[in-house]
Design a protein around this motif. Sequence first.
Motif, PDB file in Angstrom:
ATOM      1  N   LEU A 228       0.825  -1.208   0.000  1.00 47.42           N
ATOM      2  CA  LEU A 228       0.000   0.000   0.000  1.00 47.42           C
ATOM      3  C   LEU A 228       0.857   1.255   0.000  1.00 47.42           C
ATOM      4  CD1 LEU A 228      -2.948  -0.823   2.438  1.00 47.42           C
ATOM      5  CD2 LEU A 228      -3.044  -0.525  -0.047  1.00 47.42           C
ATOM      6  N   GLU A 229       1.939   1.241   0.782  1.00 45.33           N
ATOM      7  CA  GLU A 229       2.830   2.406   0.788  1.00 45.33           C
ATOM      8  C   GLU A 229       3.471   2.616  -0.573  1.00 45.33           C
ATOM      9  OE1 GLU A 229       6.547   4.336   3.363  1.00 45.33           O
ATOM     10  OE2 GLU A 229       5.488   2.547   4.091  1.00 45.33           O
ATOM     11  N   MET A 230       3.853   1.516  -1.219  1.00 44.56           N
ATOM     12  CA  MET A 230       4.382   1.613  -2.583  1.00 44.56           C
ATOM     13  C   MET A 230       3.360   2.214  -3.524  1.00 44.56           C
ATOM     14  SD  MET A 230       6.305  -2.031  -3.286  1.00 44.56           S
ATOM     15  CE  MET A 230       6.008  -1.823  -5.049  1.00 44.56           C
ATOM     16  N   ALA A 231       2.107   1.748  -3.400  1.00 45.47           N
ATOM     17  CA  ALA A 231       1.065   2.122  -4.348  1.00 45.47           C
ATOM     18  C   ALA A 231       0.601   3.560  -4.184  1.00 45.47           C
ATOM     19  CB  ALA A 231      -0.124   1.179  -4.206  1.00 45.47           C
ATOM     20  N   ARG A 232       0.684   4.092  -2.986  1.00 47.79           N
ATOM     21  CA  ARG A 232       0.081   5.392  -2.714  1.00 47.79           C
ATOM     22  C   ARG A 232       1.068   6.552  -2.637  1.00 47.79           C
ATOM     23  NH1 ARG A 232      -4.223   3.085   1.874  1.00 47.79           N
ATOM     24  NH2 ARG A 232      -5.523   1.946   0.357  1.00 47.79           N
ATOM     25  N   GLN A 233       2.354   6.257  -2.688  1.00 47.53           N
ATOM     26  CA  GLN A 233       3.357   7.325  -2.589  1.00 47.53           C
ATOM     27  C   GLN A 233       3.653   7.928  -3.962  1.00 47.53           C
ATOM     28  OE1 GLN A 233       6.857   7.246  -3.675  1.00 47.53           O
ATOM     29  NE2 GLN A 233       6.448   5.358  -4.822  1.00 47.53           N
ATOM     30  N   THR A 234       4.061   9.184  -3.962  1.00 47.77           N
ATOM     31  CA  THR A 234       4.365   9.899  -5.212  1.00 47.77           C
ATOM     32  C   THR A 234       5.759  10.514  -5.158  1.00 47.77           C
ATOM     33  OG1 THR A 234       3.281  11.887  -4.329  1.00 47.77           O
ATOM     34  CG2 THR A 234       1.945  10.418  -5.691  1.00 47.77           C
ATOM     35  N   LEU A 235       6.647   9.907  -4.385  1.00 44.72           N
ATOM     36  CA  LEU A 235       7.982  10.485  -4.218  1.00 44.72           C
ATOM     37  C   LEU A 235       8.963  10.015  -5.295  1.00 44.72           C
ATOM     38  CD1 LEU A 235       8.371  10.095  -0.339  1.00 44.72           C
ATOM     39  CD2 LEU A 235       7.840  12.187  -1.617  1.00 44.72           C
ATOM     40  N   ALA A 236       9.008   8.713  -5.527  1.00 44.08           N
ATOM     41  CA  ALA A 236      10.010   8.149  -6.432  1.00 44.08           C
ATOM     42  C   ALA A 236       9.676   6.689  -6.718  1.00 44.08           C
ATOM     43  CB  ALA A 236      11.397   8.250  -5.799  1.00 44.08           C
ATOM     44  N   PRO A 237      10.322   6.107  -7.714  1.00 41.47           N
ATOM     45  CA  PRO A 237      10.094   4.687  -7.995  1.00 41.47           C
ATOM     46  C   PRO A 237      10.575   3.812  -6.834  1.00 41.47           C
ATOM     47  CG  PRO A 237      11.206   5.756  -9.833  1.00 41.47           C
ATOM     48  CD  PRO A 237      11.237   6.721  -8.706  1.00 41.47           C
ATOM     49  N   PRO A 238       9.805   2.829  -6.426  1.00 43.28           N
ATOM     50  CA  PRO A 238      10.279   1.864  -5.429  1.00 43.28           C
ATOM     51  C   PRO A 238      11.440   1.046  -6.009  1.00 43.28           C
ATOM     52  CG  PRO A 238       7.877   1.791  -5.652  1.00 43.28           C
ATOM     53  CD  PRO A 238       8.393   2.596  -6.798  1.00 43.28           C
ATOM     54  N   VAL A 239      12.447   0.777  -5.174  1.00 42.98           N
ATOM     55  CA  VAL A 239      13.634   0.068  -5.606  1.00 42.98           C
ATOM     56  C   VAL A 239      13.860  -1.161  -4.729  1.00 42.98           C
ATOM     57  CG1 VAL A 239      16.135   0.227  -5.979  1.00 42.98           C
ATOM     58  CG2 VAL A 239      14.686   2.227  -6.403  1.00 42.98           C
ATOM     59  N   VAL A 240      14.254  -2.271  -5.329  1.00 38.53           N
ATOM     60  CA  VAL A 240      14.588  -3.470  -4.585  1.00 38.53           C
ATOM     61  C   VAL A 240      16.008  -3.327  -4.031  1.00 38.53           C
ATOM     62  CG1 VAL A 240      14.931  -5.967  -4.679  1.00 38.53           C
ATOM     63  CG2 VAL A 240      13.074  -4.904  -5.985  1.00 38.53           C
TER      64      VAL A 240
END
Length: 246
Positions: A228-240
């Motif tokens: 959910l945090e990945m889906a709703r944030q607008t800061l930057a691309p999620p990175v592994v």
Amino acid sequence: MFLKVCPFIIVIIWITIAVCSSFQCSDFIKGKRRSVSFHPKFASLMNVPNAEPVRIFLDVAIKDKKIGRLLFHIPYPTLLPLHTENLIKLCSKERISIDPKCTYVGCEFQYSPQSIEGFPQYRWTHTLKGNGRNAIGRPEERISDSESLRQCAHSIYGGTYYGIFYDSILDKDENATLLTVPFSGPGRGYTSLSIVRVAESPQEWKERLLINSITLGWMDPSSADVLLEMARQTLAPPVVINSGIV
């Protein structure tokens, strides 16, 4: 006269039973919508032979801040052995000493309005393309698992998806979020994976989200807040930032 007709009656009854079994008739009688599989014995999680479950994880960060771990269950690796082995080896970093790109670490999830919940374009799917270098066979060659795919094909809403039958996953998690790889398109047979929020999606999406994809497992419910945090944030691309086998 009866003795002459009797064999024909027996044949008709036998054919009827066989047809009903092939199409899982009992579920139609109960009023459930079922997928028609080319090999119905593989439609249920309970009927895949010689399989040991595997759990894999992806640790995710946004702008260098770790937000948590995505944990996935792969219940039956032998269902689609080549696709599953490739995914597991990419997560375990088994071949990273031979080929530094045989890993998901350092890779970004796709980041656009289609991957941000709240935008009209949101598609309830989060895709990680990887580096395009497979961890089995020749890294640059596309994986072909055609025989196994034919044994677990599911027709739904005018399309087809492959792998684990969605209803079987719902039996284990009613809010199922699925782990898939593409069946078609440029990412097919390489390192791309997707996290698909089937159960949470609107009614008009649901299982349609799986068309032209291969279902290998599902996300553990403990990872829901991270996704959910990945889906709703607008800061930057999620990175592994890390991955492996639990």
